[in-house]
Design an enzyme around this catalytic site. Sequence first.
Site, short mmCIF file in Angstrom:
data_model
loop_
_atom_site.label_atom_id
_atom_site.label_comp_id
_atom_site.label_asym_id
_atom_site.label_seq_id
_atom_site.Cartn_x
_atom_site.Cartn_y
_atom_site.Cartn_z
N CYS A 111 0.83 -6.00 3.49
CA CYS A 111 1.34 -6.21 2.12
C CYS A 111 2.51 -7.18 2.04
CB CYS A 111 1.73 -4.87 1.50
SG CYS A 111 0.31 -3.78 1.22
N HIS A 249 7.07 -6.91 -3.63
CA HIS A 249 5.72 -6.36 -3.43
C HIS A 249 5.56 -5.16 -4.34
CE1 HIS A 249 2.26 -4.41 -1.91
NE2 HIS A 249 2.91 -3.51 -1.20
N ASN A 279 -1.27 -1.67 -6.72
CA ASN A 279 -0.86 -2.31 -5.48
C ASN A 279 -2.02 -3.17 -4.99
OD1 ASN A 279 -0.28 -2.95 -2.80
ND2 ASN A 279 0.66 -0.98 -2.34
#
Length: 330
Positions: A111, A249, A279
Amino acid sequence: MLGIVGTGSHLPRTEVDNATVAERTGVTPEWIVHKTGIRRRWYAGPDEATSDLAVHAARAALADGGVSAERLRLIVVATSTPDHPQPPTASLVQRALGAYGAGALDVNAVCSGFVFALATAAGLLGDDEYGLVIGADVYSRIIDRGDRRVASLFGDGAGAVLLGPVPSDRGLLGWDLRTFGALSDLVCVDAGGSRTPVTPQTTAAGRHLFRMDGRGVADFVRAELPPAIKRVLASTGVAPEQVDHVVPHQANAVLLTSVAESLDLPRARLQLTADEHGNTGAASIPLALDTAERSGAFAGDDLILLTGFGGGMSVGSVLLRWHPTRKAYL
């Protein structure tokens, strides 16, 4: 000087709301919002792979910057859900764009991959060259859709930035990248590599699916994100009160909001899109960046901090000064 001269993003066509996830996982839509702040996410269709999403975002970034694919010298795709183990997803993007003068490679820092890819591209490109940095992931293919811990969080998407020449007082000012390999078991997909190939047995055991220690990841973020940001600010000589925006993020909106106060960035606006996108892995930072830019959130001279964290465990930040014209400088 290299800076961002174009942005683009793409979401797949299938919206998955909290009611759908709640029905599959045995929780309520309210529970998902309370725990994650996420209200919807998007899933790729059966005919869509990571490279397909990446190509859409790349074309949008090229159009935004007014640069043709033939002028690209580099394409870097950040992903932990590639189309195939081989070839690199970036080569498929290159073929679709017709960017045959560009080198193409993938970066996998999960990520935090987009930040790592952005720093990689900046280190490889000359000040008068153009490159695409793309974050793209299709997590819907590797999550257990019945597991509330991951199904409530993850979706699919892609975001891209076009790097190119900007005036010397704009662009990428610096970056800080760190990996804490001793914590690499917090986020993983056990099967599918050279140590544990996919077999009927590993598939039956679910070892080909994404696994995450949510509490361990949250502890890592709280412990390592604030010092990571301090390091990149110190390396660039920028005071915390000078930062105008933070694009993190988009792991979990509740977690990000709780961590925001500890970042010691008193003026900065936190750009959050997790509620609408979920996400999206390596796509989340460039997707949020493009969303904020197209909403008019950024002005010329704004100092913008991109900061990501992900499996490995890794944490990375890039500090940049926004280029006001939003079109290629040369």
